[in-house]
Design an enzyme around this catalytic site. Structure first.
Site: not given
Ligand SMILES: [Zn+2]
Length: 376
Positions: A337, A306, A268, A308, A311, A95
């Protein structure tokens, strides 16, 4: 547009202005629509670049104002530029520092030349001008750099917003002249507060400058959600269709879905990492406080669907324990996550647009009045 930056539109929704595309940058492609995680001080808080890559992150943000104060752009440049310094090989965006400087309402003075403010670090007077912001961003070396703009507060009078919008345009012209690197794309920012006619005029004027991309700024500054939706719905369609469109500082499910329906590509927001540090998980549109007693003996993952790292390997009970103990690993796991969750939300919307099922699969985000997610 410079040959190393291009935007390819792959599909349009038949019911809305939503689109799926690819934005090509020197550090790789960005599939749109896409959520971009924020790494304010050249790091996404508590997450390593390898972990960040696994969340599905493509383009990552960093903040000019913060990096200018610490460690200073000369050190980042000396370290090989932002990508090398922080160990992120994918696309990056900085930015302009405008938003942060204008948030320092007590300590700053705005003139046509730029903004003077006192460094909160050491009290030193800093003069940030459009030329200086671009010079700093040229030294940092992100793929996308942002014009230095004046972001009026909310509420502000029409006269104040009109003056800020006109100044933002003059500052953009100075940014274009100051910009020195062809391997960086300079995006212009549409201001105009909540005044839709000022937004429209600014969008039309900026579109004529044929920049490599465009942002809608000055939203999510306290205005009601309906007004933000109107601003985006008015502004986005006036920006050139062959260029990427970025809605700055926005990243809740509903706001993103509504903006995507208006033709916005990039987002964002700090919420996935900020909420993680508050012990909050974002799960399929909902928001959970892991300090809640019901999670103490809940051995299921945060989200069974999920993929990730958090998880796949840990239970709600374990993360709840870490949050209660204020262990840093809690913030890492929740950040991983939450970032994965918001990126997946935009990825799923992208897939839905590609098969023209956006309004079928995500229509409830566009119409429901109530929302479970609220800003802290
Ligand atoms: Zn997750």
């Amino acid at each position: 547009m410079s040959a190393i930056f291009s935007f390819q539109s792959l599909a349009r929704c038949s019911q809305t202005k939503a689109r799926a595309g690819v934005f090509f940058t020197p550090h790789g492609p960005v599939e749109t629509p896409r959520f971009m995680p924020v790494g304010t001080l050249a790091n996404v808080k508590t997450v390593t670049p390898a972990q960040l890559k696994d969340t599905g992150a493509q383009m990552v943000l960093s903040n000019t104002y913060h990096l200018h104060l610490q460690p200073g752009e000369a050190i980042v440049k000396g370290g090989g530029g932002l990508h090398k310094f922080m160990g992120w090989s994918g696309p990056m965006l900085t930015d302009s520092g405008g938003f942060q400087v204008f948030s320092l309402s007590e300590m700053r003075k705005i003139t046509e030349e730029g903004v003077k403010f006192r460094s909160p670090h050491d009290g030193q007077i800093i003069n940030l001008t459009p030329e200086r912001s671009i010079e700093i961003q040229n030294a940092l070396g992100a793929d996308v750099i942002m014009a230095f703009d004046e972001c009026p507060p909310y509420p502000a009078t029409r006269q104040e917003v009109e003056a800020a919008t006109e100044r933002t345009y003059r500052w953009l012209e100075r940014c274009i002249v100051a910009h020195q690197r062809s391997d960086q794309a300079l995006f212009g920012i549409v201001q105009g507060g909540v005044y839709l006619d000022l937004r429209s005029q600014a969008a039309v004027a900026l579109a004529k400058l044929d920049l490599p991309g465009y942002a809608i700024g000055g939203v999510s500054v306290g205005e009601p959600a309906e007004l933000m939706a109107q601003i985006v719905q008015t502004t986005a369609p006036l920006l050139p269709p062959e260029k990427p469109r970025y809605l700055m500082g926005v990243g809740t499910y509903r706001e993103m879905a509504i903006a995507i329906a208006s033709g916005v590509d990039l987002f964002d927001c700090v919420i996935p990492t900020r909420w993680a540090r508050h012990g909050t998980a974002m799960v399929q549109g909902d928001r959970w406080n892991l300090k809640n007693a019901k999670f103490r003996e809940d051995f299921a993952p945060l989200d069974e669907t999920c993929h990730c790292y958090a998880c796949q390997n840990f239970s709600r009970a374990y993360i709840s324990h870490l949050v209660r103990s204020q262990e840093i690993l809690a913030y890492t796991l929740l950040s991983i996550h939450n970032i994965t969750e918001l990126i997946r939300f935009t990825q799923k919307i992208r897939e839905a647009i590609l098969s023209d099922r956006f309004t079928i699969e995500f229509g409830h985000w566009l119409t429901e009045s109530g929302t479970k997610e609220q800003e802290d």
